[in-house]
Each structure stands twice: as structure tokens, then as C-alpha cells.
Design an enzyme around this catalytic site. Sequence first.
Site, PDB file in Angstrom:
ATOM      1  N   ASN A  43      -0.965  57.655  44.693  1.00  0.00           N
ATOM      2  CA  ASN A  43      -1.647  56.729  43.772  1.00  0.00           C
ATOM      3  C   ASN A  43      -1.723  57.344  42.372  1.00  0.00           C
ATOM      4  O   ASN A  43      -1.490  56.681  41.358  1.00  0.00           O
ATOM      5  CB  ASN A  43      -3.066  56.416  44.254  1.00  0.00           C
ATOM      6  CG  ASN A  43      -3.093  55.644  45.566  1.00  0.00           C
ATOM      7  OD1 ASN A  43      -2.077  55.115  45.997  1.00  0.00           O
ATOM      8  ND2 ASN A  43      -4.250  55.599  46.207  1.00  0.00           N
ATOM      9  N   ASN A 185     -16.348  62.456  42.938  1.00  0.00           N
ATOM     10  CA  ASN A 185     -17.226  61.290  42.832  1.00  0.00           C
ATOM     11  C   ASN A 185     -18.610  61.752  43.286  1.00  0.00           C
ATOM     12  O   ASN A 185     -18.812  62.940  43.601  1.00  0.00           O
ATOM     13  CB  ASN A 185     -16.684  60.082  43.619  1.00  0.00           C
ATOM     14  CG  ASN A 185     -16.650  60.318  45.124  1.00  0.00           C
ATOM     15  OD1 ASN A 185     -17.291  61.234  45.638  1.00  0.00           O
ATOM     16  ND2 ASN A 185     -15.917  59.502  45.843  1.00  0.00           N
ATOM     17  N   GLY A 225     -20.041  52.182  39.137  1.00  0.00           N
ATOM     18  CA  GLY A 225     -20.552  51.262  38.114  1.00  0.00           C
ATOM     19  C   GLY A 225     -21.348  51.937  37.003  1.00  0.00           C
ATOM     20  O   GLY A 225     -21.619  51.327  35.968  1.00  0.00           O
ATOM     21  N   ASP A 248     -12.088  45.438  44.574  1.00  0.00           N
ATOM     22  CA  ASP A 248     -11.662  46.481  45.522  1.00  0.00           C
ATOM     23  C   ASP A 248     -11.646  47.815  44.765  1.00  0.00           C
ATOM     24  O   ASP A 248     -10.892  47.972  43.797  1.00  0.00           O
ATOM     25  CB  ASP A 248     -10.252  46.114  46.043  1.00  0.00           C
ATOM     26  CG  ASP A 248      -9.696  47.124  47.034  1.00  0.00           C
ATOM     27  OD1 ASP A 248     -10.327  48.180  47.249  1.00  0.00           O
ATOM     28  OD2 ASP A 248      -8.616  46.864  47.583  1.00  0.00           O
ATOM     29  N   THR A 250     -10.624  50.675  45.844  1.00  0.00           N
ATOM     30  CA  THR A 250      -9.574  51.616  46.274  1.00  0.00           C
ATOM     31  C   THR A 250      -8.730  52.029  45.059  1.00  0.00           C
ATOM     32  O   THR A 250      -8.304  51.186  44.284  1.00  0.00           O
ATOM     33  CB  THR A 250      -8.651  50.961  47.331  1.00  0.00           C
ATOM     34  OG1 THR A 250      -9.452  50.319  48.312  1.00  0.00           O
ATOM     35  CG2 THR A 250      -7.758  51.983  47.990  1.00  0.00           C
ATOM     36  N   ALA A 251      -8.517  53.342  44.939  1.00  0.00           N
ATOM     37  CA  ALA A 251      -7.696  53.932  43.869  1.00  0.00           C
ATOM     38  C   ALA A 251      -8.355  53.931  42.488  1.00  0.00           C
ATOM     39  O   ALA A 251      -7.702  54.254  41.498  1.00  0.00           O
ATOM     40  CB  ALA A 251      -6.309  53.280  43.785  1.00  0.00           C
ATOM     41  N   ALA A 252      -9.646  53.582  42.433  1.00  0.00           N
ATOM     42  CA  ALA A 252     -10.332  53.636  41.131  1.00  0.00           C
ATOM     43  C   ALA A 252     -10.393  55.084  40.641  1.00  0.00           C
ATOM     44  O   ALA A 252     -10.091  55.383  39.477  1.00  0.00           O
ATOM     45  CB  ALA A 252     -11.742  53.070  41.261  1.00  0.00           C
ATOM     46  N   GLY A 253     -10.770  55.988  41.556  1.00  0.00           N
ATOM     47  CA  GLY A 253     -10.825  57.412  41.193  1.00  0.00           C
ATOM     48  C   GLY A 253      -9.435  57.938  40.852  1.00  0.00           C
ATOM     49  O   GLY A 253      -9.273  58.745  39.932  1.00  0.00           O
ATOM     50  N   ASP A 254      -8.432  57.487  41.593  1.00  0.00           N
ATOM     51  CA  ASP A 254      -7.063  57.941  41.327  1.00  0.00           C
ATOM     52  C   ASP A 254      -6.613  57.505  39.939  1.00  0.00           C
ATOM     53  O   ASP A 254      -5.993  58.273  39.199  1.00  0.00           O
ATOM     54  CB  ASP A 254      -6.104  57.378  42.393  1.00  0.00           C
ATOM     55  CG  ASP A 254      -6.474  57.859  43.787  1.00  0.00           C
ATOM     56  OD1 ASP A 254      -6.981  58.992  43.905  1.00  0.00           O
ATOM     57  OD2 ASP A 254      -6.276  57.102  44.756  1.00  0.00           O
ATOM     58  N   ASN A 278     -12.065  55.580  32.040  1.00  0.00           N
ATOM     59  CA  ASN A 278     -13.084  54.640  32.536  1.00  0.00           C
ATOM     60  C   ASN A 278     -12.573  53.205  32.459  1.00  0.00           C
ATOM     61  O   ASN A 278     -12.747  52.421  33.393  1.00  0.00           O
ATOM     62  CB  ASN A 278     -14.309  54.709  31.597  1.00  0.00           C
ATOM     63  CG  ASN A 278     -15.506  55.313  32.259  1.00  0.00           C
ATOM     64  OD1 ASN A 278     -15.522  55.517  33.462  1.00  0.00           O
ATOM     65  ND2 ASN A 278     -16.521  55.601  31.460  1.00  0.00           N
TER      66      ASN A 278
HETATM   67  O1  RIB Z   1      -8.031  57.019  46.888  1.00  0.00           O
HETATM   68  C1  RIB Z   1      -7.575  55.975  47.694  1.00  0.00           C
HETATM   69  C2  RIB Z   1      -6.624  56.498  48.727  1.00  0.00           C
HETATM   70  O2  RIB Z   1      -7.306  57.367  49.620  1.00  0.00           O
HETATM   71  C3  RIB Z   1      -6.011  55.450  49.630  1.00  0.00           C
HETATM   72  O3  RIB Z   1      -4.855  54.887  49.078  1.00  0.00           O
HETATM   73  C4  RIB Z   1      -5.813  56.188  50.945  1.00  0.00           C
HETATM   74  O4  RIB Z   1      -4.489  56.339  51.323  1.00  0.00           O
HETATM   75  C5  RIB Z   1      -6.519  57.531  50.775  1.00  0.00           C
HETATM   76  O5  RIB Z   1      -5.646  58.548  50.500  1.00  0.00           O
END
Ligand code: RIB
Length: 317
Positions: A43, A185, A225, A248, A250-254, A278
Site C-alpha cells: 500500500n 497510530n 479523526g 473505509d 483501510t490504508a489511511a495510515g499507509d 493528513n
Molecule cells: O494498512 C492496511 C493493510 O494492513 C491492509 O491492506 C492489510 O493487508 C494489512 O496489511
Amino acid sequence: MKKILIVGSANVDLSIHVKQIPAVGETVLGKSMERLPGGKGANQACAVGKLGGIGCFLCAVGSDDAGLLIQKSLKEAGMDPAHMKICEKESTGMAVVCVSDRGENNIIVVSGANARCDVDYLKAQRALFHDCDLLLLQMEIPLESVVYAAKKAKSLGKTVILNPAPVPENFPEELFQYADYLTPNEVELFKLANMKAGSSMEEVLQAGKRLLRKGANRLLVTLGGKGALYLGKNEERLFAPPEVPVIDTTAAGDTFNAAFAVKLAEGWNVGKAVDYANCASSVTVSRKGAQASIPTAYQVQEFLFNRKIELSPISLS
Ligand code: RIB
């Protein structure tokens, strides 16, 4: 533009949408399920590519269709998958990602081929460590590989960004000194500080300061948030995020980590880079999926323009 080396995991995510994340012992019905390219390393590599960074990605996948899915996604994001390790015996890592109606998630990763992202493989890629300017790392590969990569890059004078996700039980404290920027986080912060999870800003600051005393150089704590907190030896500053509908996370930190790295690589000062990161991750949380939700540099620019956001010119060290 400076070059970024990303070292980390690659997974295929089984992303399951549920009304609410199930409690222990509870069974719930999912609303939908998708199979998507993910993994914190992949990601972040995708995000670096989409946001206009230059670099390359080291990871291990299986010689299966999941591995091909990840390679395709990386190529589309502009990240060259040429140095990836393709394993014959192991399957590509898998993650079960449970996403609630509120956009919150919990994730279980089954490592698979990520366990083969080992020190020997990284040693064989030593030229890339010499060639890069920044190293971006997370913790879904073997611990000794994380330590090797961070120590090697630090000894070569590179800037090391360590996203300690997930925090292992036996987190090696030497990593604190190798990371120029440690980016947990809230959950990871309290775990690293050996503190009971809290929610107030005072508790976050207390945990962050504890990590600085343990040898961390600078912290960037992602607070969902509430934004992101920068904590240096003599400075602290909270960067509030723009308000967006959360679909969603997911992947916000990435996205945050990659965007920060890309802007440092472009020579931006730390404050402005955090503010940009941010905003980039705000765009990510307003969309579904991991890599699919990460915006391009153009899309972040459009977001900043539409919202009339002026990035903070604050210069932090
Ligand atoms: O940071 C999100 C990711 O964490 C997901 O895509 C999952 O695969 C895990 O690695």
C-alpha cells in the site's frame, strides 16, 4: 527528487463489509466481500507511486494469482515491481479486513510469503540501500529484516521512517534510535509505551514522551479523526485533518506515511509535509479499499483546491 526505498509486506485483502465489527464470540452476516491488493508495504509503495514519488519496493510474494494481482496494482501505480522476490513454495500473504458501516476496521494478516522477505534477500539488494535517500518500513515482515533494513539505512546516513504496524510483542528497542520518524497510530503508541490505551490528548502526549525518553528521535502519531501529532525533542504540534465522510479507513495510515515520505523527498519542510499527508489520507478514508482508495498527486491537489486548503508553512525540524 530524492529516492524512496520501501521495504515491507504485500497481501491480498479479503475486505468484508459488516454493519458493526463483531464482538468476541459473536457471529455476524457480512454485506459484501472483495478481494483486493493490500499489505502495508505494498500500500505504501503504491501510494509513493501514485503521489509522484520515485523509488522501488522490496517484498516477497508467492508465484500465484494473488502475487500477480499485487504486481499489476504496483505497476499501475507507477512503482516498478522488478526487485520483488517471487517464492515458489509459499503463497502470497493474506489479510482478512473487516470494515464497519462507520469505516472502522480490524485486520488479521496471515504472513505467507512475507516471512521470506528475509535478511539474505535484503542483503542481496544492498545496492538499493546505497542508492536511496529515504527508507520507508513497517512491521509485517520478519523482525530481524526490519532491524537489518533500519540499521543499514541509518548507517548509510539515509532518512528512516518506521511505521511500527503492527507492534510485535518483542519490539526491539534499538529500533528507536534508527528511526528518524516513528509513525504509530494511537493503538501502536500505547503498546510501544507499555501503557493502557487512553483516549485523551494528555495520555497521548504522555505515551509519546515516554518513547522519546526510550530513544525515539521524532514521533508522528496518527490519530484518525483528530489528525496527526508531531512530537520532537523540543517541539510538539497537532495537525487537524479536514473533515470528510468516513467510508473505509483501510490504508489511511499507509497513505499518510507514503505522502509524508514523498514530500520530504521533494524537499518540503516537515510541517507542510505532515499537513499534506493528513489531507492525502483524508481522501483515502472517503473511499473503499486499500490501494484502490489511495489518491494520486493530482487528486490530492484537486481536494486541496476544492476545499481551499492552504498547507501549513510551519517549519519543524
Ligand atoms: O494498512 C492496511 C493493510 O494492513 C491492509 O491492506 C492489510 O493487508 C494489512 O496489511
